[in-house]
Design a protein around this motif. Structure first.
Motif, PDB file in Angstrom:
ATOM      1  N   ALA A 139      -0.654  17.500   3.190  1.00 36.24           N
ATOM      2  CA  ALA A 139       0.165  18.425   3.979  1.00 36.24           C
ATOM      3  C   ALA A 139      -0.014  19.861   3.501  1.00 36.24           C
ATOM      4  O   ALA A 139      -0.085  20.803   4.307  1.00 36.24           O
ATOM      5  CB  ALA A 139       1.632  18.015   3.898  1.00 36.24           C
ATOM      6  N   ILE A 140      -0.087  20.053   2.187  1.00 41.19           N
ATOM      7  CA  ILE A 140      -0.291  21.393   1.630  1.00 41.19           C
ATOM      8  C   ILE A 140      -1.637  21.954   2.069  1.00 41.19           C
ATOM      9  O   ILE A 140      -1.759  23.130   2.444  1.00 41.19           O
ATOM     10  CB  ILE A 140      -0.196  21.348   0.089  1.00 41.19           C
ATOM     11  CG1 ILE A 140       1.219  20.969  -0.357  1.00 41.19           C
ATOM     12  CG2 ILE A 140      -0.591  22.696  -0.518  1.00 41.19           C
ATOM     13  CD1 ILE A 140       1.317  20.604  -1.824  1.00 41.19           C
ATOM     14  N   HIS A 143      -1.401  22.059   6.483  1.00 43.52           N
ATOM     15  CA  HIS A 143      -0.308  22.483   7.355  1.00 43.52           C
ATOM     16  C   HIS A 143       0.532  23.653   6.844  1.00 43.52           C
ATOM     17  O   HIS A 143       0.889  24.544   7.626  1.00 43.52           O
ATOM     18  CB  HIS A 143       0.629  21.307   7.647  1.00 43.52           C
ATOM     19  CG  HIS A 143      -0.008  20.200   8.416  1.00 43.52           C
ATOM     20  ND1 HIS A 143      -0.491  20.359   9.694  1.00 43.52           N
ATOM     21  CD2 HIS A 143      -0.248  18.913   8.073  1.00 43.52           C
ATOM     22  CE1 HIS A 143      -1.004  19.214  10.124  1.00 43.52           C
ATOM     23  NE2 HIS A 143      -0.870  18.319   9.159  1.00 43.52           N
ATOM     24  N   THR A 144       0.895  23.678   5.581  1.00 42.53           N
ATOM     25  CA  THR A 144       1.950  24.594   5.132  1.00 42.53           C
ATOM     26  C   THR A 144       1.463  25.970   4.714  1.00 42.53           C
ATOM     27  O   THR A 144       2.269  26.840   4.412  1.00 42.53           O
ATOM     28  CB  THR A 144       2.743  23.977   3.960  1.00 42.53           C
ATOM     29  OG1 THR A 144       1.855  23.750   2.860  1.00 42.53           O
ATOM     30  CG2 THR A 144       3.369  22.662   4.383  1.00 42.53           C
ATOM     31  N   PRO A 147       0.536  27.880  -0.982  1.00 41.27           N
ATOM     32  CA  PRO A 147       1.796  27.658  -1.691  1.00 41.27           C
ATOM     33  C   PRO A 147       2.327  28.948  -2.319  1.00 41.27           C
ATOM     34  O   PRO A 147       1.559  29.763  -2.843  1.00 41.27           O
ATOM     35  CB  PRO A 147       1.436  26.642  -2.765  1.00 41.27           C
ATOM     36  CG  PRO A 147       0.220  25.949  -2.242  1.00 41.27           C
ATOM     37  CD  PRO A 147      -0.536  27.013  -1.501  1.00 41.27           C
ATOM     38  N   GLU A 239       9.439  19.811  -3.614  1.00 43.21           N
ATOM     39  CA  GLU A 239       9.352  20.576  -2.360  1.00 43.21           C
ATOM     40  C   GLU A 239       8.420  21.760  -2.590  1.00 43.21           C
ATOM     41  O   GLU A 239       8.627  22.554  -3.505  1.00 43.21           O
ATOM     42  CB  GLU A 239      10.732  21.078  -1.949  1.00 43.21           C
ATOM     43  CG  GLU A 239      10.728  21.907  -0.671  1.00 43.21           C
ATOM     44  CD  GLU A 239      12.083  22.498  -0.371  1.00 43.21           C
ATOM     45  OE1 GLU A 239      12.800  21.921   0.475  1.00 43.21           O
ATOM     46  OE2 GLU A 239      12.445  23.523  -0.998  1.00 43.21           O
ATOM     47  N   VAL A 241       6.915  25.129  -1.030  1.00 47.13           N
ATOM     48  CA  VAL A 241       7.134  26.160  -0.015  1.00 47.13           C
ATOM     49  C   VAL A 241       5.831  26.924   0.180  1.00 47.13           C
ATOM     50  O   VAL A 241       5.318  27.552  -0.759  1.00 47.13           O
ATOM     51  CB  VAL A 241       8.260  27.116  -0.442  1.00 47.13           C
ATOM     52  CG1 VAL A 241       8.478  28.189   0.628  1.00 47.13           C
ATOM     53  CG2 VAL A 241       9.543  26.350  -0.715  1.00 47.13           C
ATOM     54  N   GLY A 242       5.286  26.866   1.386  1.00 48.87           N
ATOM     55  CA  GLY A 242       4.057  27.566   1.701  1.00 48.87           C
ATOM     56  C   GLY A 242       4.297  28.762   2.598  1.00 48.87           C
ATOM     57  O   GLY A 242       5.422  28.997   3.056  1.00 48.87           O
ATOM     58  N   ASP A 244       3.363  29.122   5.593  1.00 50.53           N
ATOM     59  CA  ASP A 244       3.588  28.730   6.982  1.00 50.53           C
ATOM     60  C   ASP A 244       4.609  27.621   7.150  1.00 50.53           C
ATOM     61  O   ASP A 244       4.994  27.304   8.279  1.00 50.53           O
ATOM     62  CB  ASP A 244       2.267  28.276   7.622  1.00 50.53           C
ATOM     63  CG  ASP A 244       1.202  29.352   7.597  1.00 50.53           C
ATOM     64  OD1 ASP A 244       1.560  30.536   7.772  1.00 50.53           O
ATOM     65  OD2 ASP A 244       0.031  29.014   7.392  1.00 50.53           O
ATOM     66  N   GLY A 245       5.031  26.994   6.061  1.00 52.72           N
ATOM     67  CA  GLY A 245       5.961  25.879   6.189  1.00 52.72           C
ATOM     68  C   GLY A 245       6.295  25.276   4.842  1.00 52.72           C
ATOM     69  O   GLY A 245       5.821  25.719   3.793  1.00 52.72           O
ATOM     70  N   VAL A 246       7.130  24.241   4.888  1.00 49.21           N
ATOM     71  CA  VAL A 246       7.618  23.582   3.682  1.00 49.21           C
ATOM     72  C   VAL A 246       7.278  22.099   3.766  1.00 49.21           C
ATOM     73  O   VAL A 246       7.462  21.467   4.809  1.00 49.21           O
ATOM     74  CB  VAL A 246       9.143  23.763   3.525  1.00 49.21           C
ATOM     75  CG1 VAL A 246       9.657  23.009   2.303  1.00 49.21           C
ATOM     76  CG2 VAL A 246       9.503  25.239   3.442  1.00 49.21           C
ATOM     77  N   ALA A 247       6.773  21.539   2.665  1.00 49.23           N
ATOM     78  CA  ALA A 247       6.450  20.110   2.608  1.00 49.23           C
ATOM     79  C   ALA A 247       7.190  19.481   1.436  1.00 49.23           C
ATOM     80  O   ALA A 247       7.222  20.042   0.334  1.00 49.23           O
ATOM     81  CB  ALA A 247       4.947  19.906   2.444  1.00 49.23           C
TER      82      ALA A 247
END
Length: 336
Positions: A139-140, A143-144, A147, A239, A241-242, A244-247
């Motif tokens: 996912a990192i 998608h996200t 980091p 968790e 935090v990127g 573009d999003g969080v995974a």
């Protein structure tokens, strides 16, 4: 090819790994056992590996002609001597963490393996094989976005009075230290430790909980709560935090129930249950590589990097609130 395995250290984890190899996994057989307590080795022979030879010392086991590869699952302070002996014998070696109890000792193993010229050592950082962490890494990467921060927690229900403040780093956080390097593909440059109010279930030699802040070379800030007397269960949280999003790390699978006017699901209380599947995958990976005379997975270099970082975190415990710099030598080409 069936890899003939010798196990040094037949306590809880050694016994469990012997069971895996003889009863669950493919490609390996336990042919030799050794433990400082001979009765322990004899018990594993009787229950799990009836064809195995019991040796008086780990060194004798490593030297045995019918031993192709070695599992080091003994007391941590003995790991270095056995891993070095396995390298000298040219035999693949799986070593449970820690690779060595000091960064200097881990560096000796790195130097010996580099001099040998081929990877022989896999370190038992099993979280890299956990399905949840593998999914989180994917996912990192996809998608996200890059980091920025990591929020994590490592909670145990309880520890004994033999567990002390530095052990929260060397015995507990050590898994996060490794898996975050792997997740982020990044190294650490500094560490800081702060202590909230000590919980009532702690004792005189343990400040619990504590919060470790690691900063990476790329500027990611990682805050990890270590709480080893949390009482309610064994709980691993992560968790990322990127940009573009969080995974978030998936929770272990559990049946959700509507019961007694409550919506609830069980929380695990034992680390062995939480990561049982990852142990199977990591040892199968070791057997596959050992059949080819080498090693896979987490390297001696990873073990050394974890040791250097852990030493810095312990120094930060001793100087609460101060930032302790972390530096490493250049990574040898063998581990590129």
């Amino acid at each position: 090819m069936t890899v003939r395995i010798g196990v040094i250290g037949t306590g809880a984890i050694g016994r469990d790994h012997a069971r895996r190899i003889n009863q669950v996994l493919a490609g390996g057989k336990i042919v030799a056992l050794s433990d400082v307590n001979p009765a322990s080795a004899e018990a594993v022979k009787a229950d799990i590996a009836p064809d195995a030879t019991v040796y008086a010392t780990g060194e004798e086991l490593i030297a045995a002609a019918d031993v192709d590869a070695v599992l080091v699952t003994s007391w941590g302070a003995t790991h270095e001597q056995y891993v070095l002996a396995a390298i000298a014998a040219g035999k693949p070696c799986f070593c449970e963490k820690p690779l060595a109890t000091t960064a200097t000792g881990a560096k000796r193993i790195v130097d010996a393996e580099v001099a040998f010229g081929r990877r022989l050592v896999q370190v038992g950082f099993m979280r890299r094989y956990d399905a949840g962490y593998v999914a989180l890494k994917q996912a990192i990467e996809t998608h996200t976005g890059a980091p920025v921060m990591v929020h994590a927690a490592h909670r145990n229900p309880a520890v004994t009075e033999a567990y002390t403040t530095p052990m929260a780093i060397h015995d507990t956080l050590i898994h996060e230290i490794d898996v975050f390097r792997w997740l982020l593909e990044d190294d650490y440059v500094s560490a800081r430790v702060t202590f909230p109010r000590t919980c009532a279930r702690s004792h005189a030699k343990l400040r619990d909980p504590q919060i470790v802040t690691l900063t990476t070379a790329k500027g990611v800030v990682i805050n990890t709560e270590i709480f080893v007397n949390c009482h309610y269960g064994y709980d691993i949280q992560c968790e990322v935090v990127g940009e573009d999003g969080v995974a978030s790390l998936p929770e272990p699978m559990a049946v959700q129930m509507r019961l007694g006017a409550k919506l609830q699901n069980s929380i695990l209380t034992d680390w062995k249950d939480r990561f049982v599947a990852s142990y199977d995958v990591e040892l199968q990976d070791f057997l596959k590589a050992a059949a080819e005379g080498t090693a896979s997975g987490p390297t001696s270099w990873d073990g050394y990097m974890a040791a250097v970082t852990a030493d810095a975190c312990v120094a930060a415990q001793d100087d609460e609130g101060a930032t302790v710099a972390i530096s490493y030598p250049s990574r040898p080409a063998l581990y590129a």
